[in-house]
Structure formats: structure tokens, C-alpha cells
Design a protein around this motif. Structure first.
Motif, PDB file in Angstrom:
ATOM      1  N   SER A 177       0.830  -1.204   0.000  1.00  0.00           N
ATOM      2  CA  SER A 177       0.000   0.000   0.000  1.00  0.00           C
ATOM      3  C   SER A 177       0.864   1.255   0.000  1.00  0.00           C
ATOM      4  CB  SER A 177      -0.934  -0.001   1.210  1.00  0.00           C
ATOM      5  OG  SER A 177      -0.198  -0.002   2.425  1.00  0.00           O
ATOM      6  N   GLY A 178       2.005   1.196   0.694  1.00  0.00           N
ATOM      7  CA  GLY A 178       2.913   2.342   0.686  1.00  0.00           C
ATOM      8  C   GLY A 178       3.464   2.621  -0.699  1.00  0.00           C
ATOM      9  N   ILE A 181       0.606   4.085  -2.832  1.00  0.00           N
ATOM     10  CA  ILE A 181       0.275   5.470  -2.482  1.00  0.00           C
ATOM     11  C   ILE A 181       1.326   6.433  -3.022  1.00  0.00           C
ATOM     12  CG2 ILE A 181       0.077   7.075  -0.536  1.00  0.00           C
ATOM     13  CD1 ILE A 181      -1.287   4.790   1.005  1.00  0.00           C
ATOM     14  N   LEU A 184       0.653   6.788  -6.766  1.00  0.00           N
ATOM     15  CA  LEU A 184      -0.594   7.464  -7.130  1.00  0.00           C
ATOM     16  C   LEU A 184      -0.663   8.905  -6.635  1.00  0.00           C
ATOM     17  CD1 LEU A 184      -3.232   4.634  -6.507  1.00  0.00           C
ATOM     18  CD2 LEU A 184      -2.248   5.370  -8.690  1.00  0.00           C
ATOM     19  N   PHE A 185      -0.169   9.146  -5.408  1.00  0.00           N
ATOM     20  CA  PHE A 185      -0.383  10.447  -4.784  1.00  0.00           C
ATOM     21  C   PHE A 185       0.901  11.199  -4.438  1.00  0.00           C
ATOM     22  CE2 PHE A 185      -3.909   7.614  -3.510  1.00  0.00           C
ATOM     23  CZ  PHE A 185      -4.948   8.260  -4.162  1.00  0.00           C
ATOM     24  N   ILE A 189       1.987  12.611   0.541  1.00  0.00           N
ATOM     25  CA  ILE A 189       0.804  11.942   1.083  1.00  0.00           C
ATOM     26  C   ILE A 189       1.218  10.678   1.830  1.00  0.00           C
ATOM     27  CG2 ILE A 189      -1.366  10.805   0.506  1.00  0.00           C
ATOM     28  CD1 ILE A 189      -1.411  13.819   0.193  1.00  0.00           C
ATOM     29  N   ALA A 190       2.166   9.941   1.265  1.00  0.00           N
ATOM     30  CA  ALA A 190       2.648   8.731   1.932  1.00  0.00           C
ATOM     31  C   ALA A 190       3.300   9.074   3.271  1.00  0.00           C
ATOM     32  CB  ALA A 190       3.633   7.997   1.031  1.00  0.00           C
ATOM     33  N   LEU A 193       0.588   9.867   5.849  1.00  0.00           N
ATOM     34  CA  LEU A 193      -0.044   8.632   6.307  1.00  0.00           C
ATOM     35  C   LEU A 193       0.833   7.914   7.326  1.00  0.00           C
ATOM     36  CD1 LEU A 193      -2.154   6.337   6.113  1.00  0.00           C
ATOM     37  CD2 LEU A 193      -0.878   5.455   4.153  1.00  0.00           C
TER      38      LEU A 193
END
Length: 284
Positions: A177-178, A181, A184-185, A189-190, A193
Motif C-alpha cells: 500500500s505504501g 500510495i 498514485l499520490f 501523502i505517503a 499517512l
């Protein structure tokens, strides 16, 4: 792997993912004398190290049929319980810890397959299929905080929570997921989070196996290895690094939160001694 084991694995992973999301959104640890305040990542840190006997750890490990890491989780639970019990007693004269303390650690996990020393040698020579770099995910592990009469209960609880986490794909999920992310972002953003999740837990825990024989650098023997980190929003960071027949414990603390870092480090040494002595007593 049987269908039942697959179902249990998927269920544990689902629960861990939901807790991961909850930690990001609202689920916070109990405010204890170990929990850092806002901005703790920018505070000056004190680094303390202690030696733990690998032989003593193996005595406990062999008695319970578990791993070295399981024993270290149990020792950490015992040491933090001792420290908190002492701090709460200093603050309000309490003889016991408050009930139901939620104290969790972000445990770093390298999900990259260990290719071995030969694959590494080939990689350094420009050959082979191995790749540089680690693939770091993490699991959120709740440590039992209590004052048990029998010290080996910390190992029993440590094995229980560790085995539960081993039967989950949480570390792979957090790593994947890291990466997603970031793609994508973007890294900001990572970072937000990751910072939010770490801020809502109490301790960072890392256990790294090292060489079992003495190594050197440029013909100079390496006496010990003592890694640590700085800048993340935890008041307490624990690194266990094995090398030859010792385990080096490195404790990094924010002294505004932990005014007695040497006492905290000594709690780990004393906890191992008590657990090892109790294990030998139970075995005799």
C-alpha cells in the motif's frame, strides 16, 4: 496449506488491515509516561545501549520452543511494564498499573526474501538475480502491559501475540500500500499517512539478526553494531541487534518524556535476568 489455514490467514489479515485503517483515522494509544507529545520527533534524543546475553535468550527460546524475536517481544513487554509501574508510583503513589493500557509498537519488517550471502556476493560482482534494497513494511503489535507474578508469563504472552501476527499478511499489505500510495499520490501523502500511524502508537521496535562470527572493516575488527534512528514521532525507539554471542539493545528516548533513560534500559537487562531465572526454575 489447508483451506482452513488460508481462511484463518485471510481473516487475521482483514482484521489487521481494519485496525491499520482505524489507527490512521482515530485509534490512539493510551496516554502513558512513554507516549510522546506533539512535536516529539523534533526533540533532542538520548541514546543508551545495553548488552543482552544471547545464551540467556536462547535458554528461554529453547524452553518455550519459540524464536529469539518472540523472546525479545516478551522481554520488551516485561521491561516497559516495570518502567510504567515505577513511573505511575512516582506520580500518584499507585501500586499497580492502570487497567487496559493500550500500548502498541510499530514493528518494522523486511518483506524481501532473504537471498543469502552467496546471492549477495554475486550481486556485488554484477551478476545474479538478487536486487539491492530492502522492502520495509510494518505491523502494529499491541504489547501486554501488566505486572505478572510469574516472569515467564511475559514470554507466554509475547509468543501468543507474535504468533498471531505471523499468521497475517499485514506487513506485505503495508509495504504494497505504501508503494501504491507513493505512485498514485506522491511521497508527501505517503509521509503524512506514515506519520499519522506512527504518532498514534507508542514505541518503535526493530530486531535485526547479525553475523554470528566476528567481522571486520578494512582489517579492523568490528566490536559491536548499534543501529538507531531519529526524527520519527516516537518518544521511545528500541533496536535489538545481534552480533556474535550478544544482543545489543539500543534505546533512543526523548528525555522530556523519559527522564531516566538509563533506568529504562536497565529494566530490559533485569527483565531478561528474571525471565531466564524463572525459566530455569520451571525446567528443573
Amino acid at each position: 496449506m489447508s483451506i482452513w489455514k488460508v481462511m484463518v490467514l485471510m481473516w487475521h489479515t482483514l482484521v489487521d488491515v481494519l485496525l491499520f485503517v482505524a489507527t490512521f483515522t482515530f485509534l490512539k494509544d493510551t496516554e502513558t509516561p512513554l507516549k510522546g507529545k506533539e512535536g516529539v520527533g523534533f526533540h533532542r534524543k538520548r541514546f543508551i545501549n545495553r548488552d543482552l546475553s544471547m545464551d540467556d535468550v536462547k535458554v528461554v527460546k529453547n524452553a518455550f520452543g519459540c524464536t529469539v524475536n518472540d523472546v525479545l517481544v516478551g522481554i520488551t513487554s516485561a521491561a516497559l511494564s516495570r518502567y510504567l509501574n515505577r513511573r505511575y508510583g512516582e506520580m500518584d503513589g499507585a501500586k499497580n498499573l492502570p487497567p487496559n493500557i493500550r500500548l502498541r509498537t510499530t514493528m518494522l519488517v523486511n518483506v524481501r526474501k532473504n537471498s543469502g550471502i552467496h546471492a549477495l556476493a554475486e550481486l556485488m560482482n554484477g551478476h545474479g538475480g538478487a536486487r539491492w534494497g530492502n522492502r520495509i513494511g510494518f505491523t502494529i503489535l499491541r504489547l501486554p502491559i501488566a505486572m505478572f507474578e510469574d516472569p515467564v508469563d511475559y514470554i507466554r504472552k509475547g509468543v501468543e501475540v507474535s504468533e498471531r501476527k505471523k499468521n497475517s499478511l499485514e506487513a506485505i499489505f503495508t509495504y504494497a500500500s505504501g508503494v501504491l500510495i507513493v505512485k498514485l499520490f506522491g511521497i508527501k501523502i505517503a509521509e503524512t499517512l506514515c506519520h499519522r500511524i506512527v504518532s498514534n502508537t507508542t514505541v518503535c521496535f526493530s530486531s535485526i539478526p547479525g553475523p554470528v562470527e566476528e567481522i571486520g572493516f578494512n582489517d579492523h575488527p568490528l566490536v559491536y553494531i548499534a543501529p538507531s534512528v531519529y526524527g520519527h514521532p516516537h518518544a521511545v525507539t528500541l533496536h535489538f541487534q545481534s552480533y556474535m554471542n550478544k544482543i545489543k539493545l539500543v534505546v533512543a528516548v526523548d528525555e522530556l518524556t523519559v527522564p531516566d533513560p538509563k533506568g529504562l534500559a536497565d529494566d530490559f537487562v533485569e527483565s531478561l535476568k528474571l525471565i531466564k531465572d524463572a525459566t530455569v526454575k520451571h525446567s528443573s
